[in-house]
Design a protein around this motif. Structure first.
Motif, PDB file in Angstrom:
ATOM      1  N   ALA A   1      -4.692   7.575  -7.272  1.00 57.39           N
ATOM      2  CA  ALA A   1      -5.695   6.975  -6.398  1.00 57.39           C
ATOM      3  C   ALA A   1      -6.558   8.063  -5.765  1.00 57.39           C
ATOM      4  O   ALA A   1      -7.785   7.954  -5.706  1.00 57.39           O
ATOM      5  N   HIS A   2      -5.910   9.125  -5.323  1.00 55.23           N
ATOM      6  CA  HIS A   2      -6.655  10.221  -4.702  1.00 55.23           C
ATOM      7  C   HIS A   2      -7.589  10.876  -5.713  1.00 55.23           C
ATOM      8  O   HIS A   2      -8.744  11.187  -5.406  1.00 55.23           O
TER       9      HIS A   2
ATOM     10  N   VAL B   1      -6.872   6.974   0.174  1.00 51.14           N
ATOM     11  CA  VAL B   1      -5.448   6.661   0.288  1.00 51.14           C
ATOM     12  C   VAL B   1      -5.028   6.471   1.737  1.00 51.14           C
ATOM     13  O   VAL B   1      -4.471   5.453   2.125  1.00 51.14           O
TER      14      VAL B   1
ATOM     15  N   ARG C   1      -4.002   3.037   3.898  1.00 58.83           N
ATOM     16  CA  ARG C   1      -2.632   2.926   4.405  1.00 58.83           C
ATOM     17  C   ARG C   1      -2.621   2.721   5.910  1.00 58.83           C
ATOM     18  O   ARG C   1      -1.808   1.960   6.434  1.00 58.83           O
TER      19      ARG C   1
ATOM     20  N   ILE D   1      -3.126   2.031  -4.620  1.00 63.93           N
ATOM     21  CA  ILE D   1      -2.648   3.120  -3.765  1.00 63.93           C
ATOM     22  C   ILE D   1      -1.137   3.041  -3.595  1.00 63.93           C
ATOM     23  O   ILE D   1      -0.448   4.059  -3.563  1.00 63.93           O
TER      24      ILE D   1
ATOM     25  N   SER E   1       0.828  -1.209   0.000  1.00 65.07           N
ATOM     26  CA  SER E   1       0.000   0.000   0.000  1.00 65.07           C
ATOM     27  C   SER E   1       0.862   1.258   0.000  1.00 65.07           C
ATOM     28  O   SER E   1       0.355   2.362   0.036  1.00 65.07           O
TER      29      SER E   1
ATOM     30  N   THR F   1      -7.521  -2.177  -4.767  1.00 59.80           N
ATOM     31  CA  THR F   1      -7.441  -0.786  -4.310  1.00 59.80           C
ATOM     32  C   THR F   1      -6.138  -0.543  -3.556  1.00 59.80           C
ATOM     33  O   THR F   1      -5.444   0.445  -3.775  1.00 59.80           O
TER      34      THR F   1
ATOM     35  N   HIS G   1      -0.247   7.177  -5.445  1.00 61.77           N
ATOM     36  CA  HIS G   1      -1.273   7.710  -4.553  1.00 61.77           C
ATOM     37  C   HIS G   1      -1.967   8.947  -5.122  1.00 61.77           C
ATOM     38  O   HIS G   1      -3.081   9.250  -4.751  1.00 61.77           O
TER      39      HIS G   1
END
Lengths: 360, 307, 522
Positions: free
Chosen positions: B178-179, B185, B189, B171, B33, B167, B175
């Protein structure tokens, strides 16, 4: 709970200094909580840890003597850390430096060489060997990283265990004092192989002066030299450093050599100053504590000097507390961990505006 | 060496590998992650001391294991607060966790130094466990060993076959993307960090409950760091963690046997072999392969949501 | 031209807007990125949102997509005010987004990338079939099992579009979608977009390319400094009138530098091949060309075809393995690093201002040290001469009209245009004999762009050989004498700018060989 971070456009100078101080205060509070949980008096502990050592001459000297290796190592680490290189094996470089220098001290013990060449050269040569030993040991992870891309974090740390075991073997084996009743220790060095004391009959030895000189030189290098610029640039923007014509490989090697060399110097200063002989354990975790010193000092030489004194205080206080309050030595280490966390947290405060949202 | 003897040796290899597997698989999930938590050693040793304390006080190995897990979760939440909540450098945050953990474990374990208890019991299935040569190796291990294997299988399935796993990998890869897609995110994490902490705590508890059924300060002896190296060695692939851990377990056991057989090499140097082997493994892995191509692309990078 | 949003709305009478934005304000600290913005978007319609870099387009779009929360104002869908707390909420309301900087995951497959943007409830078991079906329907080829890092920019954009369309959005937001496409890919995209409009979807098209807006959009909202300064029908406007509205000032034409007699060959690249050090990078293959003094060579190409590797090879950040692969004024420098090449009189400006050409947290004065230290101007015997560095920075600030608090200002506190003027100016003020510049005006406002282009033309006029790598064809045609195209790490033969057409370049950008491009031109 949600934490929102908003990068600060302008960094405040006041905050940069206030942050580590605030971190120190918060860590003392948290340490007090731990001590209270252990069923001891936090107030008494504060007295023992942070006040008493400052009141007496012997403990003030002891403070300087303990700060000496911490400052030396941490200044070296700052060269690596600022360039985003993670040397966490200073403990091992400290040991190898001490070992390398000590070998000369042991070899000249019989006096044969001293009769032929005199004794004046032995101590400087030992210090030099300490630097070379530490630097060579520090170069191993640097080379592995520069040429193979192996993580310097893991290799430098693994080498700490190797160095500890190696020292243990040598002190119990080849380097053991043959007339020492089988105690695991080397011969005691001659006076010419020991750092002189600054004052007759006191604890303060010349290593302290070496540490001060190193701080001054490092401050100059960071402030004025192209090399200091290079280190800062590589840490800040590695691509820009390449664009500036600086070689990342070369810098990795040089930074680790400096860092390892200073750790090695600290090691031989400790062996030739404090201890006077080789023992199975010569460090007491200086190499790891110095990481905290480096961060508490915000990776700047002058800051490190102050931070080194603060952390030395926890060592001395810890020793007293062990006797006076029956607080285990581990308390010191746990407190150091808390302190580093607080210092890092404080760093976030200087970088970001922090918004806490409960239930967001 | 007789076949029975070989089976015994292999069983010690498995027990030596188990804590490495458990700790490494947790760290692997965290790293996939994008979180590099160097606090494994610290969480592991606190897991060992708290786990032993709880098991000794309650008399239950299970409670000890759960206490170890809880300790790992609590410590990793401190890391999550620093490295994810406050976006502080992950290397430094992880180091602080290890330093804190080593100190705390000493404080909490102090009353239990010198105490002993029964090691975690081993499985005994009638007939199956008695099969010659392999019976005990396959059917006669302690429960942690089976839990470790199950954990690896579960993590493999989670990462490669579930949407949540996808997912998590996304991430760790990028990131910012992903955001932009609205993936959580920081939440993912934090959760993967807590999972890594739980595993490290359990791995520590294994040491003080099954591997050597007592607590002694510093008993993890760098296993947390070796677990970190194992994740690299495994190229962030779950099953390779098992393979790597068995190799390291083998090296450890071999050096112990060599010391027992006093083959003329100093014991300290033999003791250094697992650490040297780790360095060599990292070297071999780095040669040939283009630099860290297998590593999650966002590994170790702090994330701050921007405009 | 209507300077008033309300009047623009009345042009499409009888229909209620699909999405309606009223009085939106977004503040970041003291900075107001959007200042009472109104916007109406209708079904069956392509609505352009145009404005300069920094005008607030992206901020507005992010609020529509739930990535940012408005400080004030409302967003309504079908006349009903909605709260878009996150992209999931926006998507479930029928708003889809195609990002400018792709929001893709390099190490995941195409299908995985698409799955990540679909609602959690969506059954993913037949995702591959859905992707393939979608490909057929819109004529956009997609291979579900490829990892993204192996794909070209055009292919990547198809994923973004597929990702968006698989959710059946009613409004599709496209943020600068053509900036990384070849002209032919742009045409394909527009065919797809026309199809979407015909299906009754609304498009919000963000761009600063006015001819594209005129080709695609029925209405346009123009933003300047966070405010709406006009709503119009772009088809009824000239590109010039739109540009004036966008910039709020007229832009000076580039003055060509008279008759430049080509000088001697100053910069020669001979059969240069380099394997990229980046595992996902592009290898350079057999590149040869030369540039004379007084000449500007343009290198066109779609992003990701080896431009940054090409730049690094020319600058010496990635040295070649043969010394004579690169020659500066006759001297072989192929194996030399960037400093040695600078010492030969070459200068370089990379694409990325923040972190490559300049260190964001360093002062401008320190950033002057960055590329000047090797020349002995600002450092001697390993020590930095800070007064001289300050002077050098101050000179750049003054000559290139850089808006900064002074040499001590941190690079990251400058706007994109001002920092770009600084890093280009830093190199030009050295009077280099050779200048290589990558994307000189990327993300820079129009006035600063014009100033930078003029400076490049003037530098060539003074006898230097200049190489401009750019994705902006308008820019290349405006200032270059010759143009070559880079495609998958290979460079086409440079041709005189007046003899080559956009179609030729488009063919080369798409990978046609020089020969076939020639036959197309005739």
């Amino acid at each position: 709970m949600r934490i929102d971070l908003e990068p600060r456009r302008v960094r405040s100078r006041v905050l940069e200094i206030a942050a580590p101080v605030g971190a120190l205060l918060v860590s003392i509070l948290l340490g007090g909580v731990v001590i209270a949980l252990l069923g001891k008096s936090p107030v008494e502990a504060f007295q023992v840890y942070f006040v008493d050592p400052l009141l007496e001459s012997w403990s003030l000297q002891e403070l300087a003597v303990k700060a000496c290796p911490l400052v030396l190592i941490a200044v070296g680490l700052s060269f690596c850390f600022r360039a985003n290189l993670w040397n966490i094996g200073a403990e091992g470089q400290f040991i190898i430096g001490g070992l390398a220098g000590a070998c000369l001290g042991i070899a000249t013990h019989d006096g044969a060489m001293q009769e032929t060449f005199g004794g004046w050269w032995i101590l400087p040569a030992m210090l030099l060997l300490g630097v070379i030993g530490g630097a060579a040991y520090g170069l191993i992870p640097a080379i592995l990283r520069a040429w193979l891309g192996a993580s310097e974090i893991l290799t430098s740390l693994m080498l700490v265990y190797v160095a500890e075991l190696g020292l243990d073997y040598l002190v119990r084996g080849p380097l053991r004092d043959p007339h020492g009743f089988n105690f695991p220790q080397s011969v005691t060095f001659d006076d010419v192989a020991r750092l002189p004391f600054l004052m007759e009959g006191e604890r303060l030895h010349a290593g302290v002066l070496i540490a001060l000189a190193v701080v001054a030189i490092a401050a100059f290098v960071f402030a004025r030299s192209l090399f200091g610029f290079e280190i800062r640039l590589v840490g800040e923007a590695p691509r820009a450093a390449r664009f500036a014509g600086f070689s990342e490989k070369r810098l990795t090697l040089v930074a680790f050599a400096i860092s390892g060399g200073l750790a090695g110097l600290a090691g031989i200063c400790e062996v030739a100053g404090q201890i006077g002989q080789l023992q199975p354990a010569i460090s007491g975790g200086y190499g790891f504590t110095a990481i905290i010193v480096a961060f508490l000092g915000r990776l700047r030489p002058l800051g490190i000097l102050i931070a080194g004194l603060v952390l030395a205080l926890t060592y001395i206080g810890g020793e007293t507390a062990q006797v006076a309050m029956k607080l285990p030595q581990d308390m010191t280490r746990a407190y150091q961990g808390i302190l580093l966390m607080c210092v890092l947290g404080a760093d976030a405060v200087t970088r970001y505006r922090i918004h806490l949202r409960i239930g967001g | 060496m007789s076949a029975d003897m070989l089976e015994l040796v292999l069983m010690t290899v498995v027990t030596a590998a188990t804590p490495l597997i458990i700790a490494a698989i947790g760290e692997l999930v965290a790293e996939r992650s994008g979180v590099l938590n160097l606090g494994v050693e610290g969480m592991m040793i606190v897991g060992a001391s708290v786990g032993f304390a709880a098991a000794f006080s309650s008399g239950s190995t299970l409670i000890g294991a759960l206490a170890g897990i809880a300790a790992g979760v609590v410590l990793s939440s401190l890391f999550a607060l620093l490295a994810i909540g406050l976006a502080i450098n992950q290397v430094a945050s992880g180091l602080s966790l290890t330093i804190l953990g080593v100190g705390l474990s000493g404080l909490m374990g102090a009353p239990f130094v010198g105490q002993k208890r029964e090691a975690a019991s081993r499985l005994a299935i009638p007939y199956l466990s008695d099969i010659p040569y392999v019976g005990r190796l396959v059917f006669g291990e302690d429960m942690f060993v089976y839990a470790a294997i199950a954990l690896v299988a579960a993590c493999w399935w989670f990462l490669n076959r579930t949407r949540a796993g996808l997912t998590l990998r996304a991430i760790g890869d990028n990131h910012h993307s992903a955001h932009a897609l609205g993936l959580p995110v920081r939440r993912v994490r934090v959760l993967s960090t807590l999972f890594g902490g739980a595993c490290a705590g359990l791995a520590g508890a294994y040491l003080s409950l099954a591997y050597t059924p007592f607590w002694s300060p510093g008993m993890t002896a760098g296993r947390g760091w070796i677990a970190l190296a194992l994740v690299v060695f495994a190229s962030w692939k779950p099953w390779r963690v098992v393979l790597g851990a068995l190799l390291f377990g083998g090296a450890t056991v071999l050096q112990l046997h060599a010391q027992a057989a006093s083959i003329g090499v100093p014991g300290q140097l033999l003791s250094a072999t697992p650490y040297l082997a780790t360095i060599v493994a990292l070297m071999i892995l780095s040669i040939g392969a283009r630099r860290n191509a297998a590593a999650p692309a966002a590994l170790g990078q702090p994330f701050v949501a921007t405009r | 031209m209507n300077d008033d949003g309300a009047t623009g709305t009345e042009q499409t009478t009888g229909k209620a807007p699909l999405v309606s934005v009223r009085g939106i304000v977004k503040r970041f600290g003291d900075f107001v990125a959007n200042d009472h913005v109104d916007l109406d978007i209708y079904a069956h319609e392509a609505h352009a949102l145009i404005g300069e870099n920094g005008a607030g387009k992206s901020t507005l779009v992010k609020m529509l997509y739930g990535l940012l929360e408005p400080s004030e104002g409302t967003i309504s869908i079908d006349g009903e005010p909605v709260l878009l707390a996150n992209p999931d909420a926006a998507r479930s309301r029928g708003i889809g987004m195609v990002f400018q900087h792709f929001s893709l995951f390099d190490n995941l497959t195409v299908a995985e990338n698409i799955a990540l943007a679909l609602p959690k409830s969506r059954d993913l078991s037949d995702l591959r079939e859905q992707v393939l079906g979608f490909s057929r329907r819109y004529g956009l080829t997609l291979e579900p099992d490829r990892e993204v890092w192996t794909l070209s920019a055009g292919e990547r954009q198809r994923i973004e579009i597929a990702r968006c369309l698989l959710q059946d959005p009613r409004l599709v937001v496209l943020d600068e979608p053509t900036s990384v496409l070849t002209p032919r890919e742009v045409e394909t995209l527009f065919v797809t977009l026309d199809k979407l409009k015909a299906e009754g979807r609304a498009l919000l098209y963000i761009s600063h390319k006015l001819d594209e807006v005129k080709r695609l959009c029925e209405r346009a909202t123009i933003l300047r400094r966070g405010k709406v300064v006009g709503v119009c029908d772009p088809r009824a406007e000239s590109a010039r009138s739109l540009a004036a509205l966008m910039v709020g000032a007229s832009i000076a034409e580039i003055k060509p530098n008279g008759n430049r007699a080509p000088g001697p060959e100053r910069f020669i690249v001979d059969r240069l091949s380099i394997v990229s050090p980046d595992p996902h990078g592009v290898d350079l293959e057999d590149i040869s060309f030369s540039v004379r003094g007084g000449e500007i060579l343009g290198v066109a190409g779609v992003a990701g075809n080896g431009q940054s590797e090409f730049f690094d090879a020319l600058s010496g950040e990635t040295p070649a393995d043969r010394a004579d692969a690169i020659r500066i004024d006759g001297a072989s420098v192929g194996v030399d690093g960037v400093d040695a090449r600078r010492a030969r009189g070459a200068a370089f400006t990379p694409e990325e201002r923040n972190g490559h050409a300049a260190a964001p947290d360093f002062s401008l004065s320190d950033n002057a040290v960055l590329s000047l230290h090797a020349l002995g101007d600002v450092a001697r015997r390993g020590l930095i001469q800070f007064d001289r560095a300050r002077l050098a920075a101050a000179r750049v600030i003054e000559r290139f009209d850089v808006r900064a608090a002074g040499p001590q200002a941190a690079a990251r506190d400058l706007s994109g245009g001002n920092l770009q003027k600084f890093v280009v100016g830093r190199e030009i003020l050295r009077d280099p004999k050779v200048l290589v510049v990558n994307q000189p005006t990327w993300g820079v406002d129009a006035l600063a762009s014009a100033a930078i282009r003029q400076a490049l033309v003037d530098l060539a006029g003074s006898g230097a050989a200049v190489i401009v790598i750019s994705q902006d064809l308008d820019e290349l045609f405006e200032i270059c004498d010759r143009i070559a195209v880079i495609h998958e790490g290979r460079l086409s033969k440079p041709r005189a700018a007046r003899d080559i057409t956009r179609e030729d370049i488009g063919m080369l950008m798409a990978g046609a060989t020089a020969g076939s491009a020639d036959s197309h031109a005739h």
